[in-house]
Design a protein around this motif. Structure first.
Motif, PDB file in Angstrom:
ATOM      1  N   HIS A  91       8.113   3.628  10.991  1.00  0.00           N
ATOM      2  CA  HIS A  91       8.186   2.277  10.445  1.00  0.00           C
ATOM      3  C   HIS A  91       7.059   2.009   9.444  1.00  0.00           C
ATOM      4  CE1 HIS A  91       9.188  -1.971  10.373  1.00  0.00           C
ATOM      5  NE2 HIS A  91       7.927  -2.267  10.581  1.00  0.00           N
TER       6      HIS A  91
ATOM      7  N   TYR B 145      16.477   1.072  14.121  1.00  0.00           N
ATOM      8  CA  TYR B 145      15.761  -0.193  13.941  1.00  0.00           C
ATOM      9  C   TYR B 145      14.435   0.011  13.213  1.00  0.00           C
ATOM     10  CZ  TYR B 145      18.717  -1.663  17.952  1.00  0.00           C
ATOM     11  OH  TYR B 145      19.742  -1.920  18.823  1.00  0.00           O
ATOM     12  N   ALA B 146      13.807   1.164  13.428  1.00  0.00           N
ATOM     13  CA  ALA B 146      12.492   1.424  12.830  1.00  0.00           C
ATOM     14  C   ALA B 146      12.577   1.637  11.326  1.00  0.00           C
ATOM     15  CB  ALA B 146      11.843   2.643  13.496  1.00  0.00           C
TER      16      ALA B 146
ATOM     17  N   GLY C 261      10.644   0.044  20.969  1.00  0.00           N
ATOM     18  CA  GLY C 261      10.694  -0.935  19.890  1.00  0.00           C
ATOM     19  C   GLY C 261      11.815  -1.943  19.955  1.00  0.00           C
TER      20      GLY C 261
ATOM     21  N   ARG D 110      11.645  -5.261  17.972  1.00  0.00           N
ATOM     22  CA  ARG D 110      12.239  -5.040  16.652  1.00  0.00           C
ATOM     23  C   ARG D 110      13.630  -5.672  16.548  1.00  0.00           C
ATOM     24  NH1 ARG D 110       9.826   0.374  16.276  1.00  0.00           N
ATOM     25  NH2 ARG D 110       8.075   0.142  14.836  1.00  0.00           N
TER      26      ARG D 110
ATOM     27  N   ASP E 277       5.562  -6.053   5.928  1.00  0.00           N
ATOM     28  CA  ASP E 277       5.265  -5.586   7.287  1.00  0.00           C
ATOM     29  C   ASP E 277       3.859  -5.934   7.758  1.00  0.00           C
ATOM     30  OD1 ASP E 277       7.765  -4.477   7.485  1.00  0.00           O
ATOM     31  OD2 ASP E 277       7.128  -2.463   6.911  1.00  0.00           O
TER      32      ASP E 277
END
Length: 252
Positions: A96, A119-120, A146, A150, A217
């Motif tokens: 990520h 998802y990452a 995560g 996430r 992020d």
């Protein structure tokens, strides 16, 4: 450009390297591309390479499945110390945090750790057969790499709880409706569309893309809570019994 590429077959991955992208195919067809310790090690190698020479990354799965979860036999054997080491969660967090954009092209099932791997990534593209699900509580553990935070960030608290607590699955239409995936395309056109996205990225300033990602992020969560919770559950008899039943069912 992408046509000038070098291919390498690792034990669990097929890796294509181009000047402006790296393409990784999860390749464990005998286990529906399930994520095992060796795959984790090889994905760390890919991350290290991209950290030293940042380029967009495309992740996909071999055949008609993205990743059918983590390797349950390995999970059953893990205990408190392995949970605290964050074997999967640390890799996904490293993925990520890569400075270059990452794309997951999802065909078929993305279950458990396979969903968390998707998802990452920064952007996901799916086919009509794509399914995202988190069956971990049925095996006596949490989605500890995560998904608990996430997925909430990606689709909102209500939908995340439906998936994580209620056992609901997100098919391609639901994933698109809730913003988990950017678009749904045919299985035959999946990689072409993914490469078209990377082509657009290649036309942008690499530095501008890296800094944009860093700003977006900037306030990301820390995976420590996942590891602490998983450490408790990895030691439970319930987890061992549930995973043993799962493995026995699959032998039949």
């Amino acid at each position: 450009m992408w046509w000038a590429r070098v291919s390498e077959r690792l034990q669990t991955l097929d890796v294509d390297r181009g000047e402006d992208r790296v393409v990784v195919e999860l390749h464990r067809p005998e286990a529906r591309n399930a994520i095992n310790g060796r795959m984790i090690e090889e994905l760390h190698q890919v991350c290290a390479e991209i950290e030293s020479a940042p380029r967009p990354l495309l992740l996909t799965g071999h055949g008609t499945v993205f990743a059918g979860g983590a390797d349950i036999a390995e999970l059953r054997a893990r205990g408190r110390e392995e949970a605290l080491a964050g074997i999967n969660s640390r890799l996904f967090e490293r993925l990520h945090r890569l400075r270059a954009p990452t794309v997951a092209a999802v065909d078929g099932f993305a279950l458990g750790g396979g969903a968390e791997l998707a998802y990452a990534c920064d952007i996901r593209i799916a086919t009509p057969t794509a399914v995202f699900a988190q069956p971990e509580p049925g095996l006596g553990i949490i989605a500890g790499a995560g998904a608990c935070w996430r997925l909430r960030e990606l689709v909102g608290v209500s939908v995340a709880k439906q998936v994580l607590l209620g056992g609901y699955q997100l098919d391609a239409d639901a994933a698109l409706r809730h913003g988990l995936v950017a678009e749904v395309v045919s299985s035959e056109g999946l990689r072409e569309r993914a490469h078209a996205l990377l082509d657009r990225m290649a036309g942008s300033s690499p530095q501008a893309l890296r800094l944009t990602k860093a700003v977006v992020d900037a306030d990301g969560p820390h995976p420590l809570a996942d590891d602490l919770t998983q450490a408790v559950l990895f030691e439970s008899a319930d987890k061992h019994e549930r995973m043993s039943r799962f493995l026995e069912r699959n032998k039949r």
